[in-house]
Design a protein around this motif. Sequence first.
Motif, short mmCIF file in Angstrom:
data_model
loop_
_atom_site.label_atom_id
_atom_site.label_comp_id
_atom_site.label_asym_id
_atom_site.label_seq_id
_atom_site.Cartn_x
_atom_site.Cartn_y
_atom_site.Cartn_z
N GLN A 30 0.82 -1.20 0.00
CA GLN A 30 0.00 0.00 0.00
C GLN A 30 0.86 1.26 0.00
N ILE A 31 1.94 1.24 0.76
CA ILE A 31 2.76 2.46 0.90
C ILE A 31 4.07 2.37 0.12
N MET A 32 4.45 1.16 -0.31
CA MET A 32 5.69 0.94 -1.05
C MET A 32 5.39 0.05 -2.25
N PRO A 33 5.00 0.60 -3.39
CA PRO A 33 4.62 -0.23 -4.54
C PRO A 33 5.65 -1.27 -4.94
N SER A 34 6.92 -0.98 -4.72
CA SER A 34 7.98 -1.92 -5.11
C SER A 34 7.95 -3.20 -4.30
N ALA A 35 7.24 -3.19 -3.17
CA ALA A 35 7.18 -4.38 -2.31
C ALA A 35 6.54 -5.57 -3.02
N ARG A 36 5.76 -5.30 -4.06
CA ARG A 36 5.15 -6.41 -4.80
C ARG A 36 6.21 -7.30 -5.44
N ALA A 37 7.33 -6.70 -5.81
CA ALA A 37 8.41 -7.47 -6.44
C ALA A 37 9.29 -8.16 -5.41
#
Length: 372
Positions: free
Chosen positions: A235-242
């Motif tokens: 939610q707050i760090m889009p890169s976390a999906r990777a």
Amino acid sequence: MAFRSVFDAVALRNEFENAGISSQFIPIIWKHVRQKPTSELDEIPSLPAAAYPILRSKFKVMTSSLTSAAKSKDGLTTKLLIRLQNGNLVEAVIMRYDPTLGKYDGKRRPGCQRSTLCISSQVGCKMACKFCATGTMGFKNNLSPGEIVEQLVHASRFADIRNVVFMGMGEPLNNFIAVVEAIQIMMGSPFQLSPKRITVSTVGIIHAINKFHDTLPNVNLAVSLHAPDQDIRCQIMPSARAFPLGRLMEALHAYQEKSQRKIFIEYIMLDGINDLEQHAHQLGKLLQTLEVVVNLIPFNPIGTSSSFRTSSEHNVKVFQKVLRGTYNIRTTIRQQMGEDISGACGQLVVNLSEQRSTGSVRLLADIEDLHI
């Protein structure tokens, strides 16, 4: 033609080797430039005659220039705005620590005033963290090793730098090769920084963490975690999906088993999002099998458009109490510095590009605790 920095070590070494010049002369060049960054290459003494035409045709003493140096009212923080050869701007921040102004584990900090340099590794950032000023810029380009080291040269004109932290603009592990080369230069002559006084911060680039210890032994690793579960991180760090949290924790356990070093966890406190007591328990359970130091970072909104709010002092203290009391995790609430000079990384560049006056975003800077 763009010139290379004399601190681009691999390029300079290759040119010298091709000309039959010993690489032992390179530290002589660096020492001279560190002491006289405004000098000319022809003024560097004691080099073989063949070195000078190579230097003049392909390298510059400094490829970057200092655009401004803003000093905070308390005199403890200086923010440097540095213009690169391509015209882009980056920031570096000097933070001075006075042992008479604070305590460490209940005792006065030992020694005299010392300085930490917060350094940038990219222009902008791909990670797009929603609470970060640099994240609003997008990504423009990586810095070369020389451009990274030149920030230390500029800063050395203002203070005797003891610690370097890669917590400025950019994601350091997305520019891994250049960051490694820059750190290796900083650890050698003439800078002679101890690896234990260098910290690299990352949002969690797993493949780079997996090779961090082998490449940079004894250099500190800091992880911008900012949430105790994957959903909040995304939610707050889009890169976390990777970089899923489960895999990230596996990488951190493997790193610590190999390195036997503390990991520093960065955690920004966002009201109602990640700052509740239940979140503290989630974080404690997540980290309790690691040896970590958690730095709780009070959030200060970026401009007027931020959808996040600052956690209450009560929530921050309860969060700290849970981590310390229930899970025995060393937890600090990060000191703020440079409030009056737009101290947060990326804020000064963002302010300039948007024609705004300096705002109230603060530098997240209790970094000295990482090195004692």
